[in-house]
Enzyme design. Structure first.
Site, PDB file in Angstrom:
ATOM      1  N   GLY A   1       2.796   4.574   1.069  1.00  0.00           N
ATOM      2  CA  GLY A   1       3.379   5.108   2.296  1.00  0.00           C
ATOM      3  C   GLY A   1       4.172   4.127   3.130  1.00  0.00           C
TER       4      GLY A   1
ATOM      5  CE  LYS B   1      -8.540 -10.192   2.878  1.00  0.00           C
ATOM      6  NZ  LYS B   1      -9.256 -11.334   2.277  1.00  0.00           N
TER       7      LYS B   1
ATOM      8  CB  SER C   1     -12.026 -12.742   1.519  1.00  0.00           C
ATOM      9  OG  SER C   1     -12.301 -11.381   1.666  1.00  0.00           O
TER      10      SER C   1
ATOM     11  N   GLY D   1       7.128   2.899   2.211  1.00  0.00           N
ATOM     12  CA  GLY D   1       8.556   3.108   1.999  1.00  0.00           C
ATOM     13  C   GLY D   1       9.125   2.390   0.795  1.00  0.00           C
ATOM     14  CE  LYS D   2       4.697   0.736  -3.085  1.00  0.00           C
ATOM     15  NZ  LYS D   2       3.953   1.443  -2.051  1.00  0.00           N
TER      16      LYS D   2
ATOM     17  N   PRO E   1       0.830  -1.214   0.000  1.00  0.00           N
ATOM     18  CG  PRO E   1      -0.045  -1.067   2.143  1.00  0.00           C
ATOM     19  CD  PRO E   1       0.678  -1.997   1.232  1.00  0.00           C
TER      20      PRO E   1
END
Length: 783
Positions: free
Chosen positions: A369, A730, A687, A371-372, A367
């Site tokens: 933010g 999850k 799910s 740090g990728k 997702p």
């Protein structure tokens, strides 16, 4: 065979045409019906034929010669189809030639040819023409009219009056013959139109001829414009160059062209080009030497040579292969992310032992933010390599990756080659950011172009359209980032090693804020000397009440907001306030925007905690069920989409089959209501199946659901539990919400083993295959 006379009907008069007519051979002229045209008659036999026709009924048969230079044409020298014409006017000239004005009447087949003493005569029969009507004829007519308008506009040899005279004709066949007469084509082409009996085929051929002629006329017009422009430009350049040459001669300067070529020769000799690149550079340099210095093509060649010579063909930076120091640098820059760090250390260890660069393409998926992007820069700095970042979000043109061919004006290399040129080394760390945000349109698919770039077996011979010379990309360490894998083509995904970053837990966010975010925001806002700072409880309050994210981007934004208020306080009062604590955070940021999602409520009947995946990370879903009097139906609320609705119906069918004490009469008198809170947010996917089934069984049996339990998995009618996606996100959401037990499908065991140690330590994970096992774990009593 005997041929008889026939009648040609015209609007003004009927013409009786005898079977035998004087024949007038024509050179390079085809006369169509309804066509009024002047003819120049000079051959003795032709003059005699005209005079015989004038003395009789003024009717002649005209036919085009196959070869214009045939002086005495015979039967085989003439086309078999001709035209009956009427002589309207005859003018004798002093040199014994005739100028006649004729009108075409009808097409005829020339059956026999007879040579008389003075002229040729022909036995003729009328051609049977196929007159057709229908929508295709109408469509062809409209198309021909439109194209003929453009044809007259572009053709300087046709006056505008021709357009009015032709387009005002009502009869389609007459309009077709008139347009055929005005087309400036070869005799064989016009004869083809004359011989065609089918109106539809004739119209189709005219339409095709006009399309071809229009294309030629447009090219002619463009060439004329370019020639005129070039003539003016060349005259001006010649005049200025002559003046410049005279001035330089007076001042004693020598030509710079030779110096430029010598400079390129020296640069090529001093460069580290490959053999192929060196040959290409020498060939282009030789072309440059033969060109005028002011030529536009010379500028293109100079730009190409500059690009070729500035690329790092063999230059590379020296890697730092001390794994302990690299690990220390990665830990200093990023908190957590152990799996990514371990993969980088493994890569270095292999390189240190084998002395060979392994083709490695890492894809960091997670997702926003987490740090990728910043991790890519840290990898480059820890390896002592240059860092190059290319944002692929919104890229739709294949040329952005492979470059433009040099035939185009303003062409340039693709982003890969251009970035290597700027980096100055052949082994940088390449960060391809937002690889899942690429698009595709009529200009190509950039994802397909990346297949060669990211394939270790192919990228050692990467070919850029602009460069047209193979460049070795095998020394580049490619790192890509994405928020989701759904939009990445399978062939591209197959070339990358996927590393998931599920998001940070609360204690990790607080640690990151203390180590990185608070010092950085204090420095950016000019309050480095603020000694009080943030208490840990304040950071906990910001995380819980003001952010809801998997990463730390919004957390840094809120910390920055408080730091700006501190800067304002310091500027106005020349001192700082005290600590920022949990009590006064609301005074700086306002009322908390989010309520902490927790599962530490009391046990309830018909309420189960499910888990959901979003691009922003994982979320918990409290699934509520209730039974009430009413018709036998299932009510679903909470902005559920189709797949989730079907999952709820499957769960209800399973629950009814399990709870035998509730017969059909009970369900006829009651309706089941399933609600998933936060109804403004769309929800979909299978799910939540086992969570819905558990809630319904709890509702129908009256057995409470245990607290601190969260679950995710797809359910079938037979009570089987099927695997789901997004388990890392999850699981993190379950930990953040305070869950202690997590129920997941057994088929997701592999993803469970890859969870971070902190998550596995804080959760008791139960792997299940059937709903019986789920109910045994989730319900307080026997279901």
């Amino acid at each position: 065979m005997a041929y008889s006379e026939f009648v040609i009907q015209r609007d003004d008069d009927d013409h009786v045409v005898p079977a035998h007519l004087p024949l007038l051979p024509l050179r390079d002229v085809v006369v169509f019906p309804y066509m009024v045209t002047p003819l120049l008659v000079g051959r003795a036999g032709s003059v005699a034929a005209v005079e015989a026709a004038v003395e009789a009924d003024k009717l002649l048969c005209v036919a085009a010669q196959k070869e214009a230079d045939t002086e005495d044409p015979g039967h085989d020298d003439l086309f078999p189809v001709g035209t009956v014409i009427k002589v309207l006017q005859v003018i004798r000239t002093p040199d014994e030639t005739l100028k006649i004005l004729v009108e075409g009447l009808a097409r005829v087949n020339m059956e026999e040819l007879e040579e008389g003493d003075d002229y040729l005569s022909a036995t003729v029969s009328p051609m049977v023409e196929e007159s057709e009507q229908g929508p295709r004829i109408e469509a062809l007519t409209r198309s021909i009219k439109d194209r003929f308008k453009d044809y007259v506009r572009l053709n300087k040899r046709l006056p505008d009056e021709v357009l009015l005279s032709v387009l005002n004709l009502d009869e389609i066949d007459r309009m077709a013959d008139s347009i055929s007469a005005y087309i400036l084509g070869k005799t064989s082409l016009k004869q083809e139109l004359l011989e065609e009996p089918s109106l539809q085929k004739r119209l189709s051929r005219i339409n095709q001829i006009l399309a071809d002629e229009l294309e030629i006329l447009e090219i002619e017009q463009r060439i004329d414009t370019e020639v005129q422009s070039q003539v003016h430009k060349n005259q001006r350049e010649f005049y200025l160059n002559e003046q410049l040459r005279a001035i330089r001669k007076e001042l004693g300067y020598h030509s710079d062209d030779d110096n430029e070529v010598e400079e390129y020769v020296q640069r090529i000799e001093d460069s580290d080009l490959t053999k192929e690149a060196r040959e290409t550079a020498q060939r282009e340099m030789a072309r440059l030497a033969r060109m005028p210095g002011m030529s536009p093509e010379a500028t293109v060649v100079r730009n190409y040579l500059d690009t070729l010579l500035e690329l790092p063909w063999k230059k590379r930076s020296r890697d730092r292969i001390d794994t302990l120091k690299v690990r220390e640098r990665l830990d200093d820059d990023h908190h957590g992310l152990e799996k990514v760090k371990d993969r980088i250390i493994e890569f270095l260890a292999v390189y240190k032992l084998t002395k060979k660069m392994q083709g490695t393409i890492l894809c960091l998926v997670g997702p926003p933010g987490v740090g990728k992007t910043s991790l890519g820069r840290s990898i480059a700095e820890s390896l002592n390599r240059k860092f190059v970042r290319i944002s692929l979000g919104g890229v739709r043109d294949e040329a952005e990756i492979r470059g433009h061919r040099r035939t185009y004006i303003g062409s340039k290399p693709g982003r890969i080659i251009e970035s290597l040129r700027k980096a100055g080394t052949k082994n940088p760390v390449f960060l391809l950011d937002e690889i899942d945000k690429m698009g595709a349109d009529y200009r190509g698919d950039p994802a397909a172009a990346l297949l060669e770039v990211l394939d270790p077996e192919q990228n050692s011979h990467f070919s850029d359209h602009y460069l047209e010379v193979d460049f070795d990309l095998s020394q580049v360490l490619f790192v890509t980032t994405a928020n989701s894998l759904h939009s990445i083509p399978p062939a591209l995904e197959d070339r990358m090693e996927i590393i998931r970053l599920p998001g940070y837990l609360e204690h990790e966010k607080i640690a990151i804020a203390e180590r990185f975010l608070v010092p950085r925001q204090c420095e950016r806002n000019g309050i480095k000397d603020w000694e009080s700072g943030f208490r840990r409880g304040a950071l906990q309050t910001i995380v819980d009440g003001y952010t809801r994210e998997a990463g730390v981007r919004n957390l840094e934004r809120e910390i920055g907001s408080i730091c700006r208020k501190m800067a304002k306080y310091r500027a106005e009062r020349d001192k700082y306030p005290g600590w920022v604590s949990a009590r006064n955070v609301a005074g700086y940021l306002g009322v908390p925007r989010y309520k902490r999602q927790e599962v530490d409520r009391e046990s309830e009947v018909g309420v189960v905690v499910g888990l959901a995946w979003t691009e922003a990370g994982g979320e918990i879903l409290e699934i509520e069920t209730a039974a009430m009097s009413g018709s036998s139906k299932l009510v679903l609320t909470g902005n559920l989409k189709d797949v989730m609705k079907e999952s709820a119906e499957t769960a209800l069918s399973y629950a009814r089959g399990r709870c035998k004490d509730k017969d059909g009469a009970w369900f006829k008198e009651h309706q089941i209501h399933v609600h998933v809170p936060e109804g403004a947010i769309p929800k979909d996917g299978p799910s939540a199946g086992i969570a819905m089934a558990t809630a319904m069984v709890s509702l129908l049996t009256g057995v409470r659901v245990r607290k601190y339990v969260a679950m995710t998995g797809e359910v079938t009618l037979r009570g089987k539990v099927l695997p789901i996606g997004g388990l890392p996100e999850k699981a993190v959401a379950a930990v953040r919400a305070g869950a202690k037990h997590l129920i997941i499908p057994r088929d997701n065991e592999k993803e469970f083993r890859e969870l971070s140690p902190v998550v596995r330590k804080r959760l008791t994970v139960h792997l299940v295959e059937t709903m019986d096992a789920v109910l045994e774990l989730a319900l307080e009593g026997e279901a």
